[in-house]
Design a protein around this motif. Structure first.
Motif, mmCIF file in Angstrom:
data_model
loop_
_atom_site.group_PDB
_atom_site.id
_atom_site.type_symbol
_atom_site.label_atom_id
_atom_site.label_comp_id
_atom_site.label_asym_id
_atom_site.label_seq_id
_atom_site.Cartn_x
_atom_site.Cartn_y
_atom_site.Cartn_z
ATOM 1 N N TYR A 219 7.292 60.836 3.467
ATOM 2 C CA TYR A 219 6.768 60.019 4.567
ATOM 3 C C TYR A 219 5.346 60.458 4.902
ATOM 4 O O TYR A 219 4.927 61.593 4.590
ATOM 5 N N GLN A 220 4.634 59.594 5.595
ATOM 6 C CA GLN A 220 3.290 59.898 6.080
ATOM 7 C C GLN A 220 3.317 59.824 7.607
ATOM 8 O O GLN A 220 3.339 58.751 8.196
ATOM 9 N N PHE A 221 3.351 60.993 8.254
ATOM 10 C CA PHE A 221 3.397 61.060 9.712
ATOM 11 C C PHE A 221 2.086 61.557 10.322
ATOM 12 O O PHE A 221 2.017 61.811 11.520
ATOM 13 N N SER A 222 1.051 61.714 9.513
ATOM 14 C CA SER A 222 -0.173 62.374 9.983
ATOM 15 C C SER A 222 -0.892 61.609 11.088
ATOM 16 O O SER A 222 -1.656 62.194 11.856
ATOM 17 N N GLU A 223 -0.670 60.300 11.189
ATOM 18 C CA GLU A 223 -1.371 59.508 12.196
ATOM 19 C C GLU A 223 -0.688 59.541 13.558
ATOM 20 O O GLU A 223 -1.224 59.044 14.546
ATOM 21 N N LEU A 224 0.501 60.128 13.638
ATOM 22 C CA LEU A 224 1.228 60.171 14.903
ATOM 23 C C LEU A 224 0.582 61.150 15.872
ATOM 24 O O LEU A 224 0.097 62.215 15.473
ATOM 25 N N SER A 225 0.586 60.798 17.145
ATOM 26 C CA SER A 225 0.085 61.710 18.178
ATOM 27 C C SER A 225 1.251 62.505 18.742
ATOM 28 O O SER A 225 2.368 62.008 18.842
ATOM 29 N N CYS A 226 0.964 63.744 19.101
ATOM 30 C CA CYS A 226 1.997 64.653 19.617
ATOM 31 C C CYS A 226 1.661 64.951 21.070
ATOM 32 O O CYS A 226 0.814 65.789 21.366
ATOM 33 N N ALA A 227 2.304 64.252 22.005
ATOM 34 C CA ALA A 227 2.008 64.400 23.430
ATOM 35 C C ALA A 227 2.795 65.553 24.022
ATOM 36 O O ALA A 227 4.026 65.547 24.013
ATOM 37 N N THR B 182 7.121 50.918 9.052
ATOM 38 C CA THR B 182 6.047 50.579 8.111
ATOM 39 C C THR B 182 6.249 51.241 6.750
ATOM 40 O O THR B 182 5.568 50.893 5.791
ATOM 41 N N GLN B 183 7.180 52.202 6.684
ATOM 42 C CA GLN B 183 7.458 52.911 5.432
ATOM 43 C C GLN B 183 8.920 52.725 5.009
ATOM 44 O O GLN B 183 9.513 53.609 4.384
ATOM 45 N N LYS B 184 9.501 51.579 5.358
ATOM 46 C CA LYS B 184 10.939 51.382 5.175
ATOM 47 C C LYS B 184 11.361 51.416 3.702
ATOM 48 O O LYS B 184 12.531 51.667 3.399
ATOM 49 N N ARG B 185 10.432 51.187 2.800
ATOM 50 C CA ARG B 185 10.781 51.237 1.381
ATOM 51 C C ARG B 185 10.919 52.668 0.865
ATOM 52 O O ARG B 185 11.457 52.881 -0.223
ATOM 53 N N ILE B 186 10.403 53.618 1.641
ATOM 54 C CA ILE B 186 10.402 55.010 1.172
ATOM 55 C C ILE B 186 11.774 55.662 1.335
ATOM 56 O O ILE B 186 12.203 56.452 0.494
ATOM 57 N N THR B 187 12.476 55.349 2.435
ATOM 58 C CA THR B 187 13.755 56.010 2.710
ATOM 59 C C THR B 187 14.747 55.877 1.559
ATOM 60 O O THR B 187 15.353 56.882 1.151
ATOM 61 N N PRO B 188 14.976 54.669 0.986
ATOM 62 C CA PRO B 188 15.920 54.585 -0.145
ATOM 63 C C PRO B 188 15.513 55.462 -1.326
ATOM 64 O O PRO B 188 16.374 56.067 -1.983
ATOM 65 N N LEU B 189 14.205 55.559 -1.584
ATOM 66 C CA LEU B 189 13.733 56.387 -2.695
ATOM 67 C C LEU B 189 13.966 57.860 -2.417
ATOM 68 O O LEU B 189 14.366 58.625 -3.305
ATOM 69 N N ILE B 190 13.705 58.263 -1.162
ATOM 70 C CA ILE B 190 13.938 59.658 -0.773
ATOM 71 C C ILE B 190 15.415 60.000 -0.914
ATOM 72 O O ILE B 190 15.780 61.061 -1.456
#
Length: 579
Positions: A208-216, A231-239
């Motif tokens: 996954y790519q979580f780098s754009e998330l803000s950590c409040a 936005t990355q729903k196609r990645i989960t089945p592959l993972i």
């Protein structure tokens, strides 16, 4: 009776020594699997008065109680979850919820209060732990309070103690514990065979790519996590396809999901008869049954969302899959710790990080949110006291520090009577115009003379209104040299330029350069080299950082730089930022 390992005995000795000279609350830090229950048992055995040992789940209450009774000593249990409420024994093991709701059952003073997984203590005086502590302090003002944890860091709070016995200041803000009196590094446990070796796979091709998330305030928001995962729903089945392949020769797999929705999606890809999901909302009896089936190896896959990071013991776990961003190194250690306990036939534990957390298992907790970019913990020596600080920073391939984000030295000295003197060296600071004192870059009032410090937004507003003042949004700087005269050029995004010059001919010239430029601009403050020539500076231009704004006033028909603003956070746009 159990035989203590050397480090367990050292932890016990440290607690005894501390409480002989002080009654301030202390904490012992031992990694997951280090045997905190044996340390607790030995302290309970050695204590002269009554002892209460608290934990937040019934499994820990029962485990600590069993270890103590292995000494052939009797102790009580006060836990509704274990259907026992005994408070008459010299030693009592209780759950915090049951004790907090039944303080009337505890009318006799105790000498020692031990809190397992003590990083769960809140500063809210109305919460369970402070209520219990205050109750027993009224009965005995000389009460000794000792916490044990593998991770002395709480999201939203930071460090749970003020001072470390190695001579470092963690924070001066109110904390549940005054001092960390003993800490054992995870590396020691691994090197001496007390834990299962981890096999880290933190760069899988699919992730996954979580780098754009803000950590409040140390936390990711569930709504933003779900949006990011959508936005990355196609990645989960592959993972999950890859994970099932990696798990084919593994005995037990724990999967850490990002959100409830995410966890349910993950469960759908797992074999139904071998898998279970535990959430915060899972009923207690159902949770107990699922955990028991997992421990008995009737289930192979256990998916959870932030509920099995502490107080969970299944030694046969040999694969940890991380499918969530982690907010701190401490949380990362908690997750991985679930798979490092020793178990018969277990040679290693595979750790697969599908979230790109980029933490090293042996990294220390820094105590600050990780800055963006390729940052890692770096060690920075204080030029005033010599203390080795740990800050976020950046390194070259050969390990040279090129930048760090530390503000103030964390070091301190204490005398035989426990009096503490803090090191006051600041790597980055805001100078008071009234008295010249150095203050934190976010301070609004001078700590020395209490004068109001210049507000950056107010300063910029006044400068922009003035006709004889020029303000540039600095997008970069360059250097030029003529003989031993160094000129620094500050460039605006629109092409405007301001400059200032320093000479390096004499020792006095070089001191002025150090005080007026080097200390503010060097990317790794506190590690500034001693420059003797312009050529040396020109060769290291990339090691200097540019300010966010430069302010200059007209003096004798020339613009003279009067102020530079660094680390700006306010309402004005910086160079190349969208308005």
């Amino acid at each position: 009776m159990y035989q203590l390992r050397p480090y367990q005995q050292q932890a016990v000795d440290a607690a005894v020594a501390h409480f002989k000279k002080s009654r301030k609350p202390a904490v012992v830090v031992l990694p997951t699997g280090a045997g905190k229950s044996l340390v607790i048992a030995e302290l309970g055995r050695k204590a002269r008065g009554r002892v209460l040992v608290l934990a937040h789940v019934k499994e820990l209450v029962e485990q600590n109680h069993q270890k103590f009774e292995s000494y052939r000593l009797k102790a009580g249990i006060f836990s509704a979850g274990l259907a026992r409420k005994e408070s008459e024994h010299k030693i009592t093991f209780g759950s915090i919820q049951s004790v907090a709701c039944n303080l009337d059952a505890f009318n006799e003073p105790i000498s020692l209060l031990i809190i397992d997984e003590c990083h769960r203590i809140s500063l809210n005086e109305e919460s369970s732990y402070p209520l219990v502590i205050n109750h027993f302090k009224k009965l005995n003002p000389q009460l000794c309070v000792l916490g044990l944890t593998a991770t002395p860091f709480r999201l939203g709070m930071g460090w749970i103690y003020n001072y470390h016995y190695h001579g470092m200041v963690r924070t001066l803000a109110p904390r549940p514990f005054y001092r960390c009196i003993y800490e054992l590094p995870l590396r020691y446990m691994l090197q001496h065979g007390y834990l299962t070796p981890p096999m880290l796979d933190d760069t899988p091709l699919i992730h996954y790519q979580f780098s754009e998330l803000s950590c409040a305030e140390g936390f990711f928001k569930e709504k933003e996590l779900n949006q990011c995962l959508q936005t990355q729903k196609r990645i989960t089945p592959l993972i999950m396809e890859q994970l099932l392949e990696k798990a084919s020769d593994r005995r037990a797999v724990m999967i850490f999901a990002a959100t409830v929705k995410h966890a349910r999606e993950i469960l759908g890809f797992l074999p139904a008869n071998q898998s279970a999901l535990i959430l915060g909302e899972t009923a207690e009896h159902e949770r107990d049954q699922l955990i028991q089936r997992f421990k008995q190896q009737q289930l192979k896959f256990l998916v959870n969302v932030a509920v099995l990071t502490t107080g969970f013991d299944a030694p046969h776990v040999d694969l940890i899959a991380i499918l969530r961003p982690t907010e701190s190194i401490s949380l990362y250690h908690q997750i991985i710790g679930r798979g490092l306990r020793l178990s018969e036939g277990k040679k290693d534990c595979l750790i697969v990080d599908y979230a790109g957390n980029r933490y090293d298992l042996h990294q220390p907790e820094v105590g600050e949110l990780r800055p963006p970019g390729n940052t890692e913990p770096v060690q920075v020596l204080c030029p005033a006291c010599g203390f080795a600080n740990t800050f976020w920073g950046r390194l070259t391939e050969d390990g040279t520090i090129i930048e760090h984000f530390g503000r103030k030295c964390q070091g301190f000295l204490d005398d035989d009577e426990g009096e503490i003197e803090l090191c006051d060296y600041r790597f980055r600071f805001k100078e008071c115009r009234e008295c010249g004192a150095e203050n934190d870059i976010a301070a609004r009032q001078c700590h020395q003379c209490q004068a109001t410090l210049v507000d950056a937004d107010k300063q910029l507003k006044e400068a922009l209104k003035s006709q004889d003042t020029l303000v540039i949004r600095c997008c970069g700087m360059s250097f030029s040299a003529e003989q031993e005269k160094l000129t620094i050029h500050y460039h605006d995004e629109d092409g405007a330029e301001l400059s200032e010059s320093f000479r390096l001919d004499s020792p006095q010239d070089r001191r002025e350069f150090q005080q007026g430029f080097l200390r503010f601009h060097w990317r790794s403050p506190g590690n500034e080299p001693e420059f003797h020539s312009c050529s040396q500076i020109m060769a290291l231009q990339s090691m200097f950082r540019a300010p966010d704004f430069v302010i200059a006033r007209m003096q004798k028909k020339r613009r003279i730089i009067c102020d530079k603003l660094f680390d700006y956070q306010g309402r004005y746009r910086r160079a190349y930022e969208l308005s």
